[in-house]
Design a protein around this motif. Structure first.
Motif, short mmCIF file in Angstrom:
data_model
loop_
_atom_site.label_atom_id
_atom_site.label_comp_id
_atom_site.label_asym_id
_atom_site.label_seq_id
_atom_site.Cartn_x
_atom_site.Cartn_y
_atom_site.Cartn_z
N THR A 1 10.89 -2.08 -5.62
CA THR A 1 10.89 -0.89 -4.77
C THR A 1 9.49 -0.50 -4.32
O THR A 1 9.34 0.17 -3.29
N LEU A 2 8.48 -0.88 -5.12
CA LEU A 2 7.06 -0.66 -4.78
C LEU A 2 6.70 0.78 -4.45
O LEU A 2 6.01 1.05 -3.46
N PRO A 3 7.13 1.75 -5.26
CA PRO A 3 6.62 3.12 -5.02
C PRO A 3 5.15 3.17 -5.41
O PRO A 3 4.72 2.51 -6.36
N PHE A 4 4.37 3.89 -4.67
CA PHE A 4 2.95 4.09 -4.97
C PHE A 4 2.13 2.79 -4.95
O PHE A 4 1.10 2.70 -5.60
N TYR A 5 2.59 1.78 -4.23
CA TYR A 5 1.80 0.55 -4.17
C TYR A 5 0.45 0.87 -3.54
O TYR A 5 0.32 1.74 -2.68
N ASP A 6 -0.59 0.14 -3.97
CA ASP A 6 -1.93 0.45 -3.48
C ASP A 6 -2.78 -0.79 -3.19
O ASP A 6 -3.97 -0.68 -2.95
N VAL A 7 -2.17 -1.96 -3.24
CA VAL A 7 -2.89 -3.19 -2.89
C VAL A 7 -1.92 -4.14 -2.20
O VAL A 7 -0.73 -4.17 -2.53
N SER A 8 -2.42 -4.86 -1.21
CA SER A 8 -1.60 -5.87 -0.54
C SER A 8 -2.40 -7.16 -0.48
O SER A 8 -3.62 -7.15 -0.25
N PHE A 9 -1.71 -8.26 -0.70
CA PHE A 9 -2.34 -9.58 -0.70
C PHE A 9 -1.90 -10.33 0.55
O PHE A 9 -0.70 -10.49 0.80
N LYS B 1 1.98 -14.03 5.25
CA LYS B 1 2.75 -13.03 4.52
C LYS B 1 1.84 -11.94 3.96
O LYS B 1 0.66 -12.19 3.65
N GLU B 2 2.40 -10.75 3.81
CA GLU B 2 1.73 -9.66 3.12
C GLU B 2 2.58 -9.28 1.91
O GLU B 2 3.74 -8.89 2.06
N ILE B 3 2.01 -9.41 0.73
CA ILE B 3 2.73 -9.14 -0.50
C ILE B 3 2.10 -7.93 -1.17
O ILE B 3 0.92 -7.94 -1.50
N LYS B 4 2.91 -6.89 -1.37
CA LYS B 4 2.41 -5.63 -1.91
C LYS B 4 2.55 -5.60 -3.43
O LYS B 4 3.42 -6.24 -4.01
N ALA B 5 1.67 -4.82 -4.05
CA ALA B 5 1.70 -4.71 -5.51
C ALA B 5 0.95 -3.45 -5.93
O ALA B 5 0.52 -2.65 -5.10
N HIS B 6 0.83 -3.30 -7.25
CA HIS B 6 0.10 -2.17 -7.83
C HIS B 6 -1.18 -2.71 -8.46
O HIS B 6 -1.13 -3.57 -9.34
N ALA B 7 -2.31 -2.19 -7.99
CA ALA B 7 -3.61 -2.72 -8.42
C ALA B 7 -3.78 -2.65 -9.93
O ALA B 7 -4.34 -3.56 -10.54
N ALA B 8 -3.31 -1.57 -10.56
CA ALA B 8 -3.49 -1.41 -12.00
C ALA B 8 -2.78 -2.51 -12.78
O ALA B 8 -3.31 -3.06 -13.75
N VAL B 9 -1.56 -2.86 -12.35
CA VAL B 9 -0.79 -3.90 -13.04
C VAL B 9 -1.47 -5.26 -12.85
O VAL B 9 -1.68 -6.01 -13.82
N VAL B 10 -1.82 -5.58 -11.61
CA VAL B 10 -2.43 -6.88 -11.32
C VAL B 10 -3.78 -7.01 -12.02
O VAL B 10 -4.09 -8.04 -12.63
N THR C 1 -4.37 3.99 -2.10
CA THR C 1 -3.14 4.73 -1.85
C THR C 1 -2.22 3.85 -1.02
O THR C 1 -2.64 2.86 -0.43
N ALA C 2 -0.95 4.25 -0.96
CA ALA C 2 0.01 3.51 -0.14
C ALA C 2 -0.34 3.63 1.34
O ALA C 2 -0.03 2.74 2.13
N ASP C 3 -0.98 4.75 1.71
CA ASP C 3 -1.39 4.94 3.10
C ASP C 3 -2.57 4.05 3.47
O ASP C 3 -2.69 3.58 4.60
N GLN C 4 -3.45 3.84 2.50
CA GLN C 4 -4.63 3.01 2.72
C GLN C 4 -4.79 2.02 1.56
O GLN C 4 -5.73 2.12 0.78
N PRO C 5 -3.87 1.07 1.46
CA PRO C 5 -3.99 0.09 0.36
C PRO C 5 -5.17 -0.83 0.58
O PRO C 5 -5.57 -1.09 1.71
N ILE C 6 -5.75 -1.28 -0.50
CA ILE C 6 -6.82 -2.25 -0.39
C ILE C 6 -6.20 -3.61 -0.06
O ILE C 6 -5.13 -3.95 -0.60
#
Length: 206
Positions: free
Chosen positions: A81-89, A94-103, A133-138
Motif C-alpha cells: 500500500t506504501l503509505p508514507f513512502y519517502d524514497v523511489s528507486f 520503472k519507478e519502485i517506491k519504498a520507505h527509506a527507514a526500512v531500506v 516525504t511522499a510529496d517530495q521523495p528522494i
C-alpha cells in the motif's frame, strides 16, 4: 497422572500447568509419544488403565493463547500500500517506491546511496534530518539490476523471506532469477539473502 508439568529454567523449579476452561483433558497414560510443532505439543497413543488397553487418541496441547504474530503480514501490507513512502528507486524504465527507514536499516549499500543523493541536494545540512516525504521523495537511480530482481530484494527487506509466489514458472527461469538475486545481494550487502539464494541454487543443481 494426566498433569502437565512446566520447568522454569530461571527459578529451577517445576509447576503444574492448569488447562484452560473447557479443555478436553486426556486420561492418565504411559508409553505414549509426544512431539512439539510450532506452539503446540501433540500427544499420541499410550496405554490406559492396563498394558492391554492401547489408545489411538491424538491430543494437542497449545503452549500459549497469544494472538498470531502479524508483523510480517503488516510489513507486506506496508510494502503493497506504501503509505508514507519517502524514497523511489529508478531502475530501467520503472519507478519502485519504498520507505527509506526500512531500506536503510536492511542494506548498508542502499543506505549509503540514499545518503549520497540527499547530501548532493542544494539544501543539504549536516544538522538536519533528511526531510523525506511522499510529496517530495528522494530519488535514487540504480543500474545493473532489473526491476523484477529489485522487487524480490525489496520484499525480502520488508519480510526477511523470499517471495515464493514470484519464483514460479520454468525451472530455468527460476534459477536465472535466483542467480540475479544472488549477485544483487552481494552488491547491497545482505548476507542472509545471499546465503538463502546460494542454498536455493545449490539445491537446484544437485
Amino acid at each position: 497422572d494426566n498433569e502437565v508439568h512446566c520447568f522454569d529454567v530461571s527459578s529451577q523449579s517445576w509447576s503444574v500447568i492448569q488447562p484452560a476452561s473447557g479443555s478436553q483433558i486426556p486420561s492418565g497414560r504411559v508409553f505414549h509419544t509426544a512431539a512439539v510443532c510450532g506452539d503446540s505439543m501433540y500427544v499420541f497413543g499410550g496405554t490406559v488403565d492396563s498394558l492391554a488397553n492401547r489408545s489411538g487418541e491424538l491430543y494437542r496441547f497449545k503452549f500459549s493463547s497469544f494472538p498470531k504474530c502479524t508483523l510480517v503480514d503488516n510489513f507486506v501490507n506496508l510494502l503493497h500500500t506504501l503509505p508514507f513512502y519517502d524514497v523511489s528507486f529508478a531502475i530501467a524504465d520503472k519507478e519502485i517506491k519504498a520507505h527509506a527507514a526500512v531500506v536503510a536499516a536492511r542494506s548498508p549499500y542502499l543506505r549509503q546511496k540514499i545518503l549520497e543523493v540527499f547530501q548532493a541536494q542544494d539544501n543539504y545540512s549536516h544538522t538536519a534530518l533528511p526531510p523525506f516525504t511522499a510529496d517530495q521523495p528522494i530519488k535514487v537511480s540504480l543500474e545493473g539490476v532489473s526491476p523484477e530482481t529489485f522487487s524480490h530484494a525489496l520484499h525480502f527487506m520488508y519480510t526477511d523471506r523470499l517471495l515464493e509466489s514470484r519464483i514460479q514458472g520454468k525451472p530455468v527461469s527460476q534459477v536465472l532469477l535466483m542467480m540475479e538475486l544472488y549477485k544483487f545481494s552481494l552488491l547491497i550487502e545482505m548476507k542472509r539473502l545471499e546465503l538463502l539464494c546460494m542454498q536455493y541454487l545449490e539445491a537446484s543443481v544437485s
